[in-house]
Design a protein around this motif. Sequence first.
Motif, PDB file in Angstrom:
ATOM      1  N   ALA A 110       0.826  -1.201   0.000  1.00 27.88           N
ATOM      2  CA  ALA A 110       0.000   0.000   0.000  1.00 27.88           C
ATOM      3  C   ALA A 110       0.864   1.255   0.000  1.00 27.88           C
ATOM      4  O   ALA A 110       0.558   2.235  -0.700  1.00 27.88           O
ATOM      5  N   LEU A 111       1.944   1.260   0.792  1.00 26.54           N
ATOM      6  CA  LEU A 111       2.836   2.420   0.827  1.00 26.54           C
ATOM      7  C   LEU A 111       3.510   2.665  -0.524  1.00 26.54           C
ATOM      8  O   LEU A 111       3.743   3.817  -0.921  1.00 26.54           O
ATOM      9  N   LEU A 112       3.807   1.596  -1.232  1.00 24.43           N
ATOM     10  CA  LEU A 112       4.510   1.704  -2.519  1.00 24.43           C
ATOM     11  C   LEU A 112       3.561   1.814  -3.705  1.00 24.43           C
ATOM     12  O   LEU A 112       4.016   1.868  -4.856  1.00 24.43           O
ATOM     13  N   ASP A 113       2.252   1.861  -3.422  1.00 25.49           N
ATOM     14  CA  ASP A 113       1.250   1.869  -4.495  1.00 25.49           C
ATOM     15  C   ASP A 113       1.521   0.696  -5.446  1.00 25.49           C
ATOM     16  O   ASP A 113       1.649   0.866  -6.661  1.00 25.49           O
ATOM     17  N   ALA A 114       1.637  -0.485  -4.823  1.00 25.92           N
ATOM     18  CA  ALA A 114       2.067  -1.666  -5.576  1.00 25.92           C
ATOM     19  C   ALA A 114       1.038  -2.778  -5.503  1.00 25.92           C
ATOM     20  O   ALA A 114       0.122  -2.765  -4.674  1.00 25.92           O
ATOM     21  N   LYS A 115       1.220  -3.757  -6.375  1.00 25.45           N
ATOM     22  CA  LYS A 115       0.447  -4.991  -6.337  1.00 25.45           C
ATOM     23  C   LYS A 115       1.418  -6.136  -6.090  1.00 25.45           C
ATOM     24  O   LYS A 115       2.505  -6.183  -6.683  1.00 25.45           O
ATOM     25  N   GLY A 116       1.042  -7.030  -5.203  1.00 28.04           N
ATOM     26  CA  GLY A 116       1.943  -8.128  -4.909  1.00 28.04           C
ATOM     27  C   GLY A 116       1.257  -9.251  -4.180  1.00 28.04           C
ATOM     28  O   GLY A 116       0.045  -9.240  -3.953  1.00 28.04           O
ATOM     29  N   GLY A 117       2.031 -10.224  -3.781  1.00 32.23           N
ATOM     30  CA  GLY A 117       1.520 -11.375  -3.056  1.00 32.23           C
ATOM     31  C   GLY A 117       2.668 -12.289  -2.709  1.00 32.23           C
ATOM     32  O   GLY A 117       3.819 -12.061  -3.100  1.00 32.23           O
ATOM     33  N   GLY A 118       2.370 -13.343  -1.966  1.00 37.79           N
ATOM     34  CA  GLY A 118       3.422 -14.277  -1.606  1.00 37.79           C
ATOM     35  C   GLY A 118       2.973 -15.259  -0.555  1.00 37.79           C
ATOM     36  O   GLY A 118       1.827 -15.239  -0.092  1.00 37.79           O
ATOM     37  N   ARG A 119       3.913 -16.099  -0.150  1.00 41.27           N
ATOM     38  CA  ARG A 119       3.646 -17.102   0.877  1.00 41.27           C
ATOM     39  C   ARG A 119       4.971 -17.591   1.448  1.00 41.27           C
ATOM     40  O   ARG A 119       6.041 -17.323   0.883  1.00 41.27           O
ATOM     41  N   LYS A 120       4.875 -18.306   2.556  1.00 40.60           N
ATOM     42  CA  LYS A 120       6.032 -18.926   3.202  1.00 40.60           C
ATOM     43  C   LYS A 120       7.156 -17.926   3.460  1.00 40.60           C
ATOM     44  O   LYS A 120       8.322 -18.148   3.100  1.00 40.60           O
ATOM     45  N   GLY A 121       6.806 -16.811   4.044  1.00 43.07           N
ATOM     46  CA  GLY A 121       7.828 -15.857   4.460  1.00 43.07           C
ATOM     47  C   GLY A 121       8.358 -14.950   3.370  1.00 43.07           C
ATOM     48  O   GLY A 121       9.385 -14.286   3.564  1.00 43.07           O
ATOM     49  N   ARG A 122       7.662 -14.871   2.252  1.00 40.28           N
ATOM     50  CA  ARG A 122       8.090 -13.957   1.185  1.00 40.28           C
ATOM     51  C   ARG A 122       6.872 -13.261   0.576  1.00 40.28           C
ATOM     52  O   ARG A 122       5.841 -13.888   0.342  1.00 40.28           O
TER      53      ARG A 122
END
Length: 331
Positions: A293-305
């Motif tokens: 949210a701070l970076l105005d970004a889209k992302g995702g992940g799992r297992k500590g990343r």
Amino acid sequence: MRVTIQVGSARKLTSACTSQLVCGSMDNIQIVKRQHLVTAIADSKWNYKTVSWSLGESKSFLELNCKSFAANQIAELQEMVNKAILDCRPMTPRLLEAGSEELATVRSRGLPDDHVGPVRVVEIQGIDSNMCCGTHVSNLSHLQAIVLLHTEQKRGNTLLYYVAGQRAIALLGRCIDTERQLTRLLSVGPDEHPDFVDKLLKSQRTQTKTIRNQMREIGEFMVEHHLRATHPEPVLCVHREDGDMDFMNVLANGLQDKGVLLFVSCGPEKGPGQFLLAGPTDLVGELGSRVAALLDAKGGGRKGRYQGKAKSFSKRTEVCDLLLSRMAASS
């Protein structure tokens, strides 16, 4: 402007075209007859049938019912069609009666079941007779020249691309302009362009590999330097404009299970670029979306990343402050 014209009256029309050869309608007429000529010779020489064809904006193609069309066949076909053009063979339309023996010898896809009346046939002297209801040239010299370009395979057939007439002249002009630009940029003559570009690409690949290895070494050094500290910081924030995903993974892999919360970003300060948040699974799961949210970004992940693409890194400092305050609260 619309003008009402009475039946039986005479009117004089003036075309906006300055020359028949550059007029769109003449171009279309030429292209149709070039297709007729190439199709006829490919059929008579190799028994390759044209199953479809395309006018195209700058180049045309025939779809031939063959799996391949070799370079020597392209050269031979090009020589044959241009020899016919040079011979100025006449193209003559005539009408034949449906069902006549002569019409049965004409190349065609057949007539509709409900057809009545005579059938129009266009003959290329000594080469082909074909059912045709379109416009035509009086002789093949009006086609000027035909250049066969290359082939592509499609659904078991072969697309044969070609240009002719003014299209061939226009293509030659573009090729000469490109050649001159490359000569100026590369500082070598046209005959040396392929070898010189090949050397440039090989050098670029070597340099890219070298840079990637150096970035990996830098990442390994940063991990070692951080872990060797007497009191390693619980948060490590790294940003490199020239970094990539390999660099980020080297850092994340090196700090895995070390209790360090890592935030690494790569790309221009004003973005866009990539980022990776790695560390304890619970903290990454809690903070990942807040960092995005701070970076105005889209992302995702799992297992500590948690990774993603950011539009800007202008708030990178705020991200680091967020991670530091969270780690401080949990200690």
